[in-house]
Write a protein that holds these residues in place. Structure first.
Motif, PDB file in Angstrom:
ATOM      1  N   PRO A  15      -2.715   3.672 -10.978  1.00  0.00           N
ATOM      2  CA  PRO A  15      -1.443   3.403 -11.644  1.00  0.00           C
ATOM      3  C   PRO A  15      -0.294   3.148 -10.671  1.00  0.00           C
ATOM      4  O   PRO A  15      -0.367   3.500  -9.495  1.00  0.00           O
ATOM      5  N   ILE A  16       0.756   2.523 -11.201  1.00  0.00           N
ATOM      6  CA  ILE A  16       2.023   2.453 -10.477  1.00  0.00           C
ATOM      7  C   ILE A  16       2.698   3.809 -10.664  1.00  0.00           C
ATOM      8  O   ILE A  16       2.950   4.228 -11.792  1.00  0.00           O
ATOM      9  N   LEU A  28       3.230  -7.410  -7.012  1.00  0.00           N
ATOM     10  CA  LEU A  28       1.933  -6.759  -6.849  1.00  0.00           C
ATOM     11  C   LEU A  28       0.845  -7.530  -7.590  1.00  0.00           C
ATOM     12  O   LEU A  28      -0.140  -6.942  -8.050  1.00  0.00           O
ATOM     13  N   LYS A  29       1.011  -8.838  -7.716  1.00  0.00           N
ATOM     14  CA  LYS A  29       0.031  -9.614  -8.474  1.00  0.00           C
ATOM     15  C   LYS A  29      -1.317  -9.651  -7.753  1.00  0.00           C
ATOM     16  O   LYS A  29      -1.404  -9.507  -6.530  1.00  0.00           O
ATOM     17  N   GLU A  30      -2.375  -9.818  -8.535  1.00  0.00           N
ATOM     18  CA  GLU A  30      -3.742  -9.931  -8.029  1.00  0.00           C
ATOM     19  C   GLU A  30      -4.153  -8.709  -7.206  1.00  0.00           C
ATOM     20  O   GLU A  30      -4.690  -8.825  -6.106  1.00  0.00           O
ATOM     21  N   THR A  60      -4.657   3.829  -3.564  1.00  0.00           N
ATOM     22  CA  THR A  60      -3.626   3.972  -4.592  1.00  0.00           C
ATOM     23  C   THR A  60      -2.241   3.840  -3.979  1.00  0.00           C
ATOM     24  O   THR A  60      -2.050   4.014  -2.773  1.00  0.00           O
ATOM     25  N   LEU A  61      -1.280   3.516  -4.829  1.00  0.00           N
ATOM     26  CA  LEU A  61       0.120   3.509  -4.411  1.00  0.00           C
ATOM     27  C   LEU A  61       0.599   4.960  -4.434  1.00  0.00           C
ATOM     28  O   LEU A  61       0.645   5.572  -5.494  1.00  0.00           O
ATOM     29  N   PRO A  62       0.940   5.540  -3.286  1.00  0.00           N
ATOM     30  CA  PRO A  62       1.228   6.973  -3.240  1.00  0.00           C
ATOM     31  C   PRO A  62       2.576   7.344  -3.847  1.00  0.00           C
ATOM     32  O   PRO A  62       3.538   6.563  -3.778  1.00  0.00           O
ATOM     33  N   LEU A  85      -4.576  -2.800 -10.237  1.00  0.00           N
ATOM     34  CA  LEU A  85      -3.806  -1.691 -10.794  1.00  0.00           C
ATOM     35  C   LEU A  85      -4.193  -1.455 -12.250  1.00  0.00           C
ATOM     36  O   LEU A  85      -4.550  -2.383 -12.983  1.00  0.00           O
ATOM     37  N   THR A  86      -4.109  -0.190 -12.667  1.00  0.00           N
ATOM     38  CA  THR A  86      -4.511   0.199 -14.015  1.00  0.00           C
ATOM     39  C   THR A  86      -3.470   1.115 -14.617  1.00  0.00           C
ATOM     40  O   THR A  86      -2.495   1.506 -13.962  1.00  0.00           O
TER      41      THR A  86
END
Length: 220
Positions: A193-194, A209-211, A169-171, A214-215
């Motif tokens: 998530p972002i 952040l393509k491809e 995940t993106l922290p 992420l949700t």
């Protein structure tokens, strides 16, 4: 290659030989140049491995070998002895294997090793280098690891991670990176998530952040 007599010029402080047609390996005699502060052999036809003797050049602040497609082998662990190093650029070479622990490089500002054959998660040792401004590790398809701990890099300005296996995940701690103006991380393995903390990155101008995977909703 480098003329052998240059290795005997022990008073040299700068050696700029970039953008020539120099061929052949770097000699272990590079270790004789103990006063060297800046060394660039980028954009040549240098081959072979990086000599471990480079680790003895303790005054070195800049070491650039980028755009030498014939350089191979691993990043020598002895690089970690270069405590005055500010800029290390090895991108677009054929260096391979694990990135050694470089947390000792407490002056480092630029680390660029894009488009090589590096593996593993050794780059994460750089999260303990608070001076770091540029982290470029994209295009190393076997790099793994995550961004956990990156929030300590509060001076970070540029982050390039694309086309790797870096994921998770993106922290939330990424919100601490208030000087970050570019994140390019296409084709990596980020999930979830972002985080809302991205809103604190007020310097951010370029986010790619393509491809990824992420949700989550866009309206929160």
């Amino acid at each position: 290659g480098i003329p052998p007599y240059l290795y005997e010029m022990t008073s040299l402080k700068t050696l700029f030989l970039d953008d020539n047609n120099l061929e052949g390996p770097m000699s272990a005699d590079i270790g004789n140049l103990v006063n060297l502060e800046k060394l660039t052999l980028s954009e040549n036809k240098v081959s072979g491995e990086i000599p471990t003797e480079v680790g003895g050049l303790e005054k070195l602040t800049m070491f650039w070998l980028y755009e030498n497609k014939r350089i191979r082998g691993e990043i020598p662990a002895e690089i970690a002895n270069l405590v005055n190093l500010k800029s290390l650029a090895l991108f677009n070479t054929n260096i391979e294997g694990a990135i050694p622990n470089l947390s000792n490089l407490q002056a480092l500002e630029v680390f660029k090793v894009e488009n090589c054959d590096l593996t593993g998660d050794g780059y994460m040792s750089l999260y303990d280098v608070p001076t770091l401004k540029v982290l470029g590790i994209a295009g190393n398809k076997e790099l793994t690891g995550s961004l956990e701990g990156i929030g300590k890099l509060t001076k970070l300005e540029e982050l390039y991670l694309g086309e790797t296996q870096i994921g998770g995940t993106l922290p939330e701690e990424m919100g601490n990176l208030v000087n970050l103006w570019v994140i390019k991380s296409p084709e990596t393995g980020f999930t979830g998530p972002i985080p809302g903390s991205f809103g604190r990155m007020t310097s951010l101008k370029d986010l790619n952040l393509k491809e990824n995977a992420l949700t989550g909703p866009l309206d929160e």
